[in-house]
Design a protein around this motif. Structure first.
Motif, mmCIF file in Angstrom:
data_model
loop_
_atom_site.group_PDB
_atom_site.id
_atom_site.type_symbol
_atom_site.label_atom_id
_atom_site.label_comp_id
_atom_site.label_asym_id
_atom_site.label_seq_id
_atom_site.Cartn_x
_atom_site.Cartn_y
_atom_site.Cartn_z
ATOM 1 N N UNK A 200 0.828 -1.362 -0.098
ATOM 2 C CA UNK A 200 -0.129 0.032 -0.196
ATOM 3 C C UNK A 200 0.939 1.197 0.087
ATOM 4 N N UNK A 201 1.907 1.284 0.738
ATOM 5 C CA UNK A 201 2.880 2.591 0.946
ATOM 6 C C UNK A 201 3.493 2.683 -0.356
ATOM 7 N N UNK A 202 3.686 1.675 -1.243
ATOM 8 C CA UNK A 202 4.067 1.961 -2.650
ATOM 9 C C UNK A 202 3.267 2.742 -3.678
ATOM 10 N N UNK A 203 2.235 2.904 -3.188
ATOM 11 C CA UNK A 203 1.129 3.550 -3.839
ATOM 12 C C UNK A 203 0.856 5.145 -3.576
ATOM 13 N N UNK A 204 1.732 5.597 -2.553
ATOM 14 C CA UNK A 204 1.689 6.761 -2.062
ATOM 15 C C UNK A 204 1.876 7.870 -3.106
ATOM 16 N N UNK A 205 2.859 7.742 -4.012
ATOM 17 C CA UNK A 205 2.781 8.832 -5.119
ATOM 18 C C UNK A 205 1.639 8.755 -5.986
ATOM 19 N N UNK A 206 1.038 7.718 -6.149
ATOM 20 C CA UNK A 206 0.019 7.574 -7.097
ATOM 21 C C UNK A 206 -1.296 8.009 -6.721
ATOM 22 N N UNK A 207 -1.814 7.620 -5.420
ATOM 23 C CA UNK A 207 -3.049 7.958 -4.860
ATOM 24 C C UNK A 207 -3.066 8.689 -3.613
ATOM 25 N N UNK A 208 -1.753 9.234 -3.104
ATOM 26 C CA UNK A 208 -1.858 10.013 -1.909
ATOM 27 C C UNK A 208 -2.055 9.314 -0.549
ATOM 28 N N UNK A 209 -1.616 10.193 0.362
ATOM 29 C CA UNK A 209 -1.716 9.694 1.965
ATOM 30 C C UNK A 209 -3.209 9.233 2.243
ATOM 31 N N UNK A 210 -4.097 10.248 2.017
ATOM 32 C CA UNK A 210 -5.284 9.707 2.397
ATOM 33 C C UNK A 210 -5.847 8.473 1.919
ATOM 34 N N UNK A 211 -5.820 8.158 0.688
ATOM 35 C CA UNK A 211 -6.181 6.906 0.110
ATOM 36 C C UNK A 211 -5.435 5.585 0.597
ATOM 37 N N UNK A 212 -4.257 5.880 0.855
ATOM 38 C CA UNK A 212 -3.317 4.582 1.198
ATOM 39 C C UNK A 212 -3.612 4.566 2.705
ATOM 40 N N UNK A 213 -4.002 5.624 3.748
ATOM 41 C CA UNK A 213 -4.370 5.341 5.113
ATOM 42 C C UNK A 213 -5.834 4.608 4.723
ATOM 43 N N UNK A 214 -6.365 4.798 4.047
ATOM 44 C CA UNK A 214 -7.910 4.041 4.107
ATOM 45 C C UNK A 214 -7.365 2.738 3.769
ATOM 46 N N UNK A 215 -6.772 2.541 2.568
ATOM 47 C CA UNK A 215 -6.484 1.024 2.274
ATOM 48 C C UNK A 215 -5.740 0.219 3.417
ATOM 49 N N UNK A 216 -4.987 0.809 4.066
ATOM 50 C CA UNK A 216 -4.291 0.197 5.014
ATOM 51 C C UNK A 216 -5.234 -0.243 6.343
ATOM 52 N N UNK A 217 -6.166 0.624 6.668
ATOM 53 C CA UNK A 217 -7.089 0.335 7.576
ATOM 54 C C UNK A 217 -8.243 -0.788 7.070
ATOM 55 N N UNK A 218 -8.778 -0.321 5.879
ATOM 56 C CA UNK A 218 -9.530 -1.360 5.270
ATOM 57 C C UNK A 218 -9.184 -2.648 4.714
ATOM 58 N N UNK A 219 -7.935 -2.582 4.062
ATOM 59 C CA UNK A 219 -7.547 -3.768 3.309
ATOM 60 C C UNK A 219 -6.590 -4.832 4.231
ATOM 61 N N UNK A 220 -5.660 -3.942 4.926
ATOM 62 C CA UNK A 220 -4.819 -4.748 5.681
ATOM 63 C C UNK A 220 -5.134 -4.683 7.160
ATOM 64 N N UNK A 221 -6.108 -3.985 7.466
ATOM 65 C CA UNK A 221 -6.542 -4.211 9.056
ATOM 66 C C UNK A 221 -5.883 -3.722 10.000
ATOM 67 N N UNK A 222 -5.141 -2.713 9.699
ATOM 68 C CA UNK A 222 -4.204 -1.908 10.706
ATOM 69 C C UNK A 222 -5.246 -0.949 11.264
ATOM 70 N N UNK A 223 -4.792 -0.430 12.541
ATOM 71 C CA UNK A 223 -5.597 0.594 13.229
ATOM 72 C C UNK A 223 -5.233 1.674 12.656
ATOM 73 N N UNK A 224 -6.153 2.766 12.891
ATOM 74 C CA UNK A 224 -5.969 4.041 12.426
ATOM 75 C C UNK A 224 -4.583 4.801 12.996
ATOM 76 N N UNK A 225 -4.237 4.386 14.002
ATOM 77 C CA UNK A 225 -3.215 4.963 14.739
ATOM 78 C C UNK A 225 -1.990 4.478 14.133
ATOM 79 N N UNK A 226 -1.995 3.078 13.942
ATOM 80 C CA UNK A 226 -0.803 2.405 13.261
ATOM 81 C C UNK A 226 -0.652 3.191 11.729
ATOM 82 N N UNK A 227 -1.878 3.078 11.313
ATOM 83 C CA UNK A 227 -1.748 3.690 9.800
ATOM 84 C C UNK A 227 -1.074 5.133 9.777
#
Lengths: 463, 463
Positions: A200-227
């Motif tokens: 997901x971090x690899x996508x930062x330049x393409x989709x930006x931090x907001x979208x990556x944060x959402x994917x981290x929480x929704x897809x990978x299952x990390x907490x918002x604080x971890x994200x």
């Protein structure tokens, strides 16, 4: 045959463009050889099962079939055992196979460079081709690969690409990171799916931090604080040891300091420190560099052309603990790969460089009449014997046309063999610089063009 | 991953073999450029319909398919128009296409060289590969191509191959013939199926004159007397103008003198005469050289390695009136192609040559301790700045092991950075020639290895 059109994704250059590409290739090769890398070349094909060992690449492979496959003959083992073949999509997979196949004949650590075409059946885009040239360097060891090679290899590339500044290549920034830092930090945060986060971090330049944060929480299952912590780590960059202190302090604030993180930070610091001495300003630690490929285990590298960042990386790579393994021995390696076609394509399409002429010849020897062509050939032979590239005019046309022949190709000099006078003596040869119009007597046994005119050169477009 | 095995027909070399191949490629390229040939590179693939224009080659083509072809999307013109692609089997077909595609941007006559891999799905045999490197030169004109290029091109190849004599390449014989001679003679005999006769004559070396004679009579339908005349012509060879007189006298004895024959003999005589002056002993007129390919229309060439004749031709080509045509313009050409892989494979397998070492490095800089590695790197940087290929020892092992590292790779010199003494001063650097054991003080700012040790060289195996 109607006039053919180019195939999208399969770039080709006109002769002057090829001079630029050849100069880039020669410069890379020369730098690699100065650093002791041995050149190898592998076949273009690999058995399909080898190419597909990493499932994610399967989409890219061009598979070969023979138009008229021979019918199999009973007892014909060669035909029966014939494997399905595909074109290689990078130079790492074939190199790993070459190392295993020839391990008994290679001296380790083995430093090799390899400059070849690769093929990917992807949809072509700007800077993304179906057939392109890569120039790779790798060091591979049998058993244990010392860390210092992870410092050395990006510096070799910094030197190689730096050697192209003179022709008009923009500055490069080699962005470095270390997998151990990311993994150590994520694990310290209590995240187990390290690869998922990296993807997901690899996508930062393409989709930006907001979208990556959402994917981290929704897809990978990390907490918002971890994200938040993951994004904070990815936000850190810098070109000196301060960057290491910054990561450590972030990790401390999250209670995420681990032994792996400390190992990674020690390595990253060594790389940044050495680079700031040996290639100041070129190497930048950038904690968001993830590299999607899962086999990297230490340093990872990407390279941007300053002012052409949207082109993407022109030189990438990293450290892998298992480049190859035959069950008994494991071969760790570290390497980088230059996207030569991407680089050359940009140099040409952005009008950054030009070749001083479109052919090797420095001189056209004029032909006075077809009967005296042998005399013109003799002049050419004498000049070539001293290393001067020369061609003889194709026709005994009027001299104006022969000068035009040279001019159309950017050839600077036209040579006029002396002609026999009425008194039976032969006049002196003359050579004309067709740029200035200057013309004077010359002897093919001694005349020398100015060094900068001897071979075509590649120069910044403005020069 | 189990230890992989080589793929039959796809040759690869170890690093020292690659040094030999690279030397051959560099030598060919240098000679071609001295003669003004511009380098181009074409993509590896061509549309299948282009590759199959000559039906006889269809068996050889490798066809590409994408492992996961994208399903076609309605309205997706790119996908709909996607052509079936194959790997090129020579460099002539792609060059002809390149000329047509770029005719408006090229200056004619256009002299180009091209050094690339080609692929043929044939059954591999000794000297016959599925993937191999060719090095081609061609001159192509728009409209009319003067005959003198048919003399010039084999002489360029004679020079290029002659430049490899020093490394141990055997002498070459360039066998030349002229299609007009054969065709003029056959037509003078009353034979119409000229191509049929040429196809059988091409088998002479393989099946002998008796079998060819039988085929000529049974398959082509010539009379026994005509067959005898064809074989008599094929039997003529020689390296001076006498060969032309011999052909003429044979033709007269059969009443087979035609205008076309005389044109051909005039051309052949010009070639043999020029060659005997400029490359004595290298070019031999051999009237049995037929070249199976039907597009040759004038001179044809084959090249044998003396002492390795059974290897077959290592450099072949000829003149073709229609290299390419777009309906409006016709582009005649003449060219030759070196079978680089065949040549290099023989050089290596017959033990004719060797590289003086297996890596570029002339020097290994020893490392006294990992703490002082930067000092060793500094020495390497200073030497490289003066063009000396150097590597730094991979580990701060005992010096004996570091010398062994150099020795295993054939690297002649080991450099020992001066170490700090107890009095605080640093001792002088020393360099050791590990072949002689000689060791003396040296300064990285000025030391120079002997010229013959600077880069690996390729030498006859006995040296």
């Amino acid at each position: 045959m109607a006039r053919p059109t180019p195939l999208s994704g399969f770039p080709e250059w006109l002769p002057d463009g090829r001079i630029v590409e050849q100069h880039v290739l020669d410069t890379l090769r020369h730098t690699f050889e100065l650093h002791g890398f041995a050149g190898i070349e592998t076949r273009a094909v690999e058995p399909l099962d080898q190419l597909l060992r990493k499932g994610e690449t399967s989409k890219e492979v061009y598979v070969l079939s023979r138009l008229q496959g021979e019918p199999s003959v009973p007892g014909d083992r060669a035909a029966a055992s014939e494997k399905q073949l595909g074109l290689h999509f990078d130079l790492t997979v074939p190199f790993a196979r070459y190392v295993l196949e020839n391990a008994g004949h290679l001296a380790f650590p083995f430093k090799r460079y390899q400059i070849q075409k690769v093929w990917r059946g992807e949809r072509p885009q700007d800077g993304r081709f179906r057939e392109f040239v890569q120039a790779d360097i790798d060091v591979v060891a049998a058993g244990d690969l010392p860390y210092h090679f992870e410092v050395e290899l990006p510096l070799v590339m910094a030197e190689a690409l730096g050697a192209l500044r003179g022709i008009g290549l923009p500055e490069v920034r080699i962005l470095v990171n270390n997998r151990k830092v990311a993994e150590g930090f994520y694990r310290g945060l209590g995240i187990d799916d390290v690869e998922g986060v990296l993807r997901q971090i690899d996508k930062l330049d393409k989709i930006g931090p907001g979208a990556v944060s959402a994917l981290l929480v929704d897809e990978i299952g990390v907490t918002p604080d971890q994200a938040k912590a993951c994004l904070a780590l990815a936000d850190i960059s810098g070109s000196d040891a301060a960057v290491v202190a910054e990561v450590r302090s972030l990790a401390e604030s999250y209670g995420a300091v681990t032994e792996l993180l400390e190992t990674g930070l020690g390595e990253l610091e060594a790389l940044v420190t050495a680079a700031s001495e040996r290639a100041p300003g070129v190497v930048v630690a950038d904690l968001k560099i993830a590299r999607g490929l899962d086999y990297y285990t230490g340093s990872v590298y990407e390279t941007l052309l300053v002012g052409h960042e949207q082109l993407g990386s022109v030189c990438s790579g990293g450290r892998y603990d298992t480049l190859a393994s035959d069950g008994k021995n494991t071969y760790p390696g570290v390497g980088l790969s230059v996207g030569v076609s991407r680089l050359v394509s940009r140099l040409l399409s952005a009008g950054l460089v030009r070749a001083t002429r479109s052919v090797p010849s420095a001189v056209v020897v004029a032909v006075t009449s077809e009967e005296t062509r042998p005399a013109s050939e003799a002049v050419a032979t004498a000049l070539r014997a001293r290393g001067i590239p020369v061609e003889v005019a194709p026709r005994a046309a009027r001299f104006g046309k022969q000068i035009q022949y040279a001019d159309r190709r950017g050839i600077p000099f036209v040579w006029f063999p002396g002609t026999a006078g009425e008194d039976g003596t032969t006049g002196a040869d003359q050579v004309k610089d067709i740029r200035s119009g200057e013309q004077h007597d010359a002897d093919a046994a001694t005349w020398q063009p100015p060094a900068e005119d001897l071979w075509p050169r590649v120069v910044p477009a403005g020069e």
